[in-house]
Write a protein that holds these residues in place. Structure first.
Motif, PDB file in Angstrom:
ATOM      1  N   ASN A  36      -4.516   3.930   3.322  1.00 34.45           N
ATOM      2  CA  ASN A  36      -4.460   3.891   4.778  1.00 34.45           C
ATOM      3  C   ASN A  36      -5.294   5.040   5.343  1.00 34.45           C
ATOM      4  OD1 ASN A  36      -3.626   4.191   7.533  1.00 34.45           O
ATOM      5  ND2 ASN A  36      -1.764   3.065   7.058  1.00 34.45           N
ATOM      6  N   GLU A  42       0.831  -1.216   0.000  1.00 30.78           N
ATOM      7  CA  GLU A  42       0.000   0.000   0.000  1.00 30.78           C
ATOM      8  C   GLU A  42       0.856   1.253   0.000  1.00 30.78           C
ATOM      9  OE1 GLU A  42      -2.079   3.456   1.438  1.00 30.78           O
ATOM     10  OE2 GLU A  42      -0.542   2.376   2.594  1.00 30.78           O
ATOM     11  N   PRO A  75     -14.875   2.281   3.287  1.00 29.78           N
ATOM     12  CA  PRO A  75     -13.566   2.233   2.630  1.00 29.78           C
ATOM     13  C   PRO A  75     -13.430   3.343   1.597  1.00 29.78           C
ATOM     14  CG  PRO A  75     -15.003   0.547   1.731  1.00 29.78           C
ATOM     15  CD  PRO A  75     -15.750   1.177   2.867  1.00 29.78           C
ATOM     16  N   THR A 115     -17.834  -1.780  -3.422  1.00 27.19           N
ATOM     17  CA  THR A 115     -16.447  -1.727  -3.907  1.00 27.19           C
ATOM     18  C   THR A 115     -16.370  -2.355  -5.298  1.00 27.19           C
ATOM     19  OG1 THR A 115     -15.734  -3.802  -2.845  1.00 27.19           O
ATOM     20  CG2 THR A 115     -15.547  -1.778  -1.549  1.00 27.19           C
ATOM     21  N   ASP A 140      -6.955   1.723  -4.469  1.00 32.04           N
ATOM     22  CA  ASP A 140      -8.023   1.438  -3.518  1.00 32.04           C
ATOM     23  C   ASP A 140      -7.467   1.230  -2.116  1.00 32.04           C
ATOM     24  OD1 ASP A 140     -10.635   1.129  -2.828  1.00 32.04           O
ATOM     25  OD2 ASP A 140     -10.992  -0.671  -4.009  1.00 32.04           O
ATOM     26  N   TYR A 141      -8.347   1.428  -1.119  1.00 31.77           N
ATOM     27  CA  TYR A 141      -8.056   1.175   0.290  1.00 31.77           C
ATOM     28  C   TYR A 141      -6.808   1.906   0.785  1.00 31.77           C
ATOM     29  CZ  TYR A 141     -11.094  -2.721  -1.017  1.00 31.77           C
ATOM     30  OH  TYR A 141     -12.112  -3.493  -1.535  1.00 31.77           O
ATOM     31  N   THR A 143     -18.245  -7.661   3.082  1.00 32.72           N
ATOM     32  CA  THR A 143     -18.789  -6.592   2.253  1.00 32.72           C
ATOM     33  C   THR A 143     -19.906  -7.186   1.417  1.00 32.72           C
ATOM     34  OG1 THR A 143     -16.704  -5.378   2.137  1.00 32.72           O
ATOM     35  CG2 THR A 143     -18.325  -4.912   0.428  1.00 32.72           C
ATOM     36  N   THR A 161      -5.515  -6.537   4.682  1.00 26.85           N
ATOM     37  CA  THR A 161      -6.294  -5.334   4.962  1.00 26.85           C
ATOM     38  C   THR A 161      -7.632  -5.512   4.280  1.00 26.85           C
ATOM     39  OG1 THR A 161      -4.355  -3.890   5.084  1.00 26.85           O
ATOM     40  CG2 THR A 161      -6.467  -2.845   4.646  1.00 26.85           C
ATOM     41  N   ARG A 162      -8.699  -5.375   5.031  1.00 25.82           N
ATOM     42  CA  ARG A 162     -10.028  -5.532   4.464  1.00 25.82           C
ATOM     43  C   ARG A 162     -10.790  -4.212   4.582  1.00 25.82           C
ATOM     44  NH1 ARG A 162      -9.824  -8.497   1.025  1.00 25.82           N
ATOM     45  NH2 ARG A 162     -12.050  -8.947   1.017  1.00 25.82           N
ATOM     46  N   PRO A 163     -11.793  -3.967   3.718  1.00 24.97           N
ATOM     47  CA  PRO A 163     -12.554  -2.715   3.809  1.00 24.97           C
ATOM     48  C   PRO A 163     -13.161  -2.488   5.190  1.00 24.97           C
ATOM     49  CG  PRO A 163     -13.089  -3.881   1.783  1.00 24.97           C
ATOM     50  CD  PRO A 163     -12.233  -4.807   2.588  1.00 24.97           C
ATOM     51  N   ILE A 184     -11.378   5.277  -1.791  1.00 22.75           N
ATOM     52  CA  ILE A 184     -10.656   5.093  -3.044  1.00 22.75           C
ATOM     53  C   ILE A 184     -10.114   6.464  -3.420  1.00 22.75           C
ATOM     54  CG2 ILE A 184     -12.751   5.406  -4.451  1.00 22.75           C
ATOM     55  CD1 ILE A 184     -11.600   3.328  -6.411  1.00 22.75           C
ATOM     56  N   PRO A 221      -9.423  -2.267   8.458  1.00 24.42           N
ATOM     57  CA  PRO A 221      -8.211  -1.687   7.866  1.00 24.42           C
ATOM     58  C   PRO A 221      -6.948  -1.938   8.674  1.00 24.42           C
ATOM     59  CG  PRO A 221      -9.581   0.015   8.858  1.00 24.42           C
ATOM     60  CD  PRO A 221     -10.393  -1.239   8.875  1.00 24.42           C
TER      61      PRO A 221
END
Length: 561
Positions: free
Chosen positions: A293, A274, A533, A550, A290-291, A459, A406-408, A535, A411
């Motif tokens: 931090n 990331e 989440p 998403t 996406d996603y 999600t 890391t998931r929506p 973007i 985080p």
């Protein structure tokens, strides 16, 4: 484009830090060079998106991961889609539809003048060819690792002991497809918006052996179609996949039936780290990712980047398995866990702005959501009292959390675990931490009920209670209860009955009652939070519509050069 490495004597601590920083810099430079070559192409506008992972293949039927779907949904379309920026279905390849009174016969009226990328006409015969392909999978194609969404949505296959929701598909004329189901279901027609059920060219699938998938140890070898010739009806079509460079290039479908894509070329550059994705955005190597931090959102905005926060359509929960720890079979112990967690502080300290404390296992935009459920405010003393009443004043529990993910809805797994573990200890609960890599034992062990208390979430795929609580607590999920939890089968039966109910108002009442009992009578898990989440794109990008699922489609994107 790869990055070389060498080995030598073990570096000092400062040497390791310098090496790590240098490697990140080399990686960023290498990626920039690769991306720039893709961006130049043959001229024209290009949108470069930094993807967190590589697509597994390009046949969405055999996929279940978001990075694969992120690519295929730009090329493929289903009978129904989701309205931009929402979780509500809208016409896509079907213009409208109706069902029989009992909800088992669905008639879809198809869009005229549509062709697949290979020139094959889209019509009812093509629709039925896809449904029959899905239903008649053989060999490895029946494996849940490949046909995940078919099994979750439709159940069994032809000549299978498991009952199937699907019965048949008829094409009375070119513009009409009739789908027969074996029973009514709340999933229809929303589930047809899932990427796995995109309609693909029967001609291309036959020519390139779409079903020729082979098991290779614990993995699979996919067909030539899935690797090199995916063929849909969407606004982009497949151009190339460079496995060494970890990039996928799509080009605008000049013969698309709808509004033309806003860029000539769409590039997915795989950048797993990331921080490197962020560096590439700052340097202009990519146009979005996406996603990001949550800690970086303010600074990205200050530097002029467009940070879009999606509406939360997810759930983070603390699951409670009753397989191995007898104390957790007592409702009062599970209630104590719920009272112990300070969910408000968790949301404010560990989740991005806009996150909400969850009272149920899905957002309030989904049918059957009610507010008059049992409440479990943060109350350590009440938690200790319940534990004493249950005869477990200081129980020891294994508390599992995932690494390398890391998931929506999650985080920062470590930070979330630490916050909750501290709350549990305050209530007198002895916490034994267990951590495993997400794809290195965590998910498989949790799905087998081996984790006593664990962090997980979801999600939503589409706007239906069954997609949330039917997935979590239905008969095929062993995360929460195995014998001797007597209510496990009862809850699963109630969920199946609600899914089968054809009358929407009656079905909503059934889900409302289930939601009340989930909190008061069962409590197989503790709902924690709904997290939005984000973007992010460069200032030069216009037209991106964030999706609560998403599931963005990039055909509306334009890049100002």
């Amino acid at each position: 484009m790869g990055v070389g490495s060498s080995t030598g004597s073990r570096p000092s601590r400062s040497g390791r830090a310098i090496t790590a920083a240098g490697l990140a810099a080399v990686l960023a430079v290498s990626l920039s060079a690769c991306v720039q070559s893709q961006r130049q192409g043959d001229g024209g506008d290009t949108f470069v998106f930094g993807a967190a992972g590589a697509p597994a293949l390009f046949d969405p039927f055999y996929a279940s991961d978001g990075e694969t779907f992120r690519v295929t949904r730009q090329m493929m379309e289903g009978l129904v889609g989701f309205a931009p920026g929402t979780a509500e279905i809208e016409p896509e390849l079907a213009t409208d539809w109706e069902s029989s009174e009992d909800g088992t016969r669905w008639t879809f009226h198809l869009r005229e003048g549509v062709e697949f990328h290979d020139g094959t006409p889209f019509d009812a015969e093509a629709v039925c060819a896809n449904f029959e392909r899905w239903y008649h999978q053989t060999g490895p194609g029946r494996n849940a690792a490949l046909s995940y969404y078919w099994i979750e949505t439709f159940g069994g296959f032809a000549s299978d002991e498991r009952p199937s929701l699907y019965s048949s598909c008829e094409a009375p004329d070119a513009g009409t497809a009739v789908i027969e189901l074996t029973r009514p279901t709340s999933k229809f027609p929303d589930a047809l918006g899932l990427d796995s059920f995109s309609i693909q060219s029967p001609t291309a699938m036959e020519k390139y052996g779409a079903d020729e998938v082979r098991a290779r140890g614990s993995s699979f070898e996919y067909s030539e179609y899935a690797r090199k010739h995916p063929t849909g009806t969407g606004p982009f079509e497949f151009a190339s996949h460079d496995e060494s460079n970890q990039s996928v290039v799509l080009e605008r479908n000049e013969d698309y039936w709808g509004e033309q894509a806003g860029v000539d070329r769409l590039v997915f550059q795989v950048i797993p780290d990331e921080s490197v994705r962020k560096q590439e955005l700052l340097s202009g190597g990519i146009d979005g990712y996406d996603y990001p931090n949550p800690a970086d959102l303010a600074s990205l905005r200050e530097q002029g980047f467009d940070v879009r926060v999606r509406d939360p359509f997810n759930i983070l929960y603390m699951g409670i398995s009753q397989r191995d720890n007898p104390a957790l079979r007592d409702l009062r112990v599970r209630q104590a866990l719920a009272h112990a967690v300070d969910r408000r502080n968790l949301v404010e300290a560990n989740l991005p702005a806009g996150a909400e404390v969850a009272e149920l296992f899905y957002p309030d935009s989904v049918d059957g959501h009610v507010s008059d459920t049992a409440k479990y405010p943060h109350d350590p003393e009440r938690a200790r009292e319940l534990l004493r009443e249950a005869g477990h004043p200081n129980p020891e529990i294994e508390f599992w959390w995932p690494t390398q993910v890391t998931r929506p809805y999650m985080p920062d797994p470590r930070g979330i675990f630490n916050a909750i573990a501290g709350d549990l200890r305050e209530a007198g609960i002895r916490v034994k931490p267990v951590s495993k890599p997400w794809n290195g034992g965590y998910i498989s062990d949790v799905n087998q009920g081996k984790a006593q208390v664990f962090l997980l979430g979801w999600t939503g795929d589409y706007n239906s209670p069954d997609n949330f609580i039917g997935t979590f607590f239905g008969s095929t999920n062993n995360q929460f209860y195995t014998e001797p939890a007597p209510w496990g089968g009862e809850l699963a039966d109630r969920l199946e009955a609600a899914d089968r109910e054809p009358d929407p108002k009656s079905r909503e009442r059934m889900y409302a009652e289930i939601n009340r009992d989930l909190k008061s009578e069962y409590l197989p898990a503790v709902p924690l939070a709904h997290s939005p989440p984000a973007i992010v794109t460069s200032p030069d990008v216009e037209g991106l519509v964030p999706s609560p699922l998403t599931a963005e489609r990039f055909s509306t994107v334009r890049v100002e050069n």
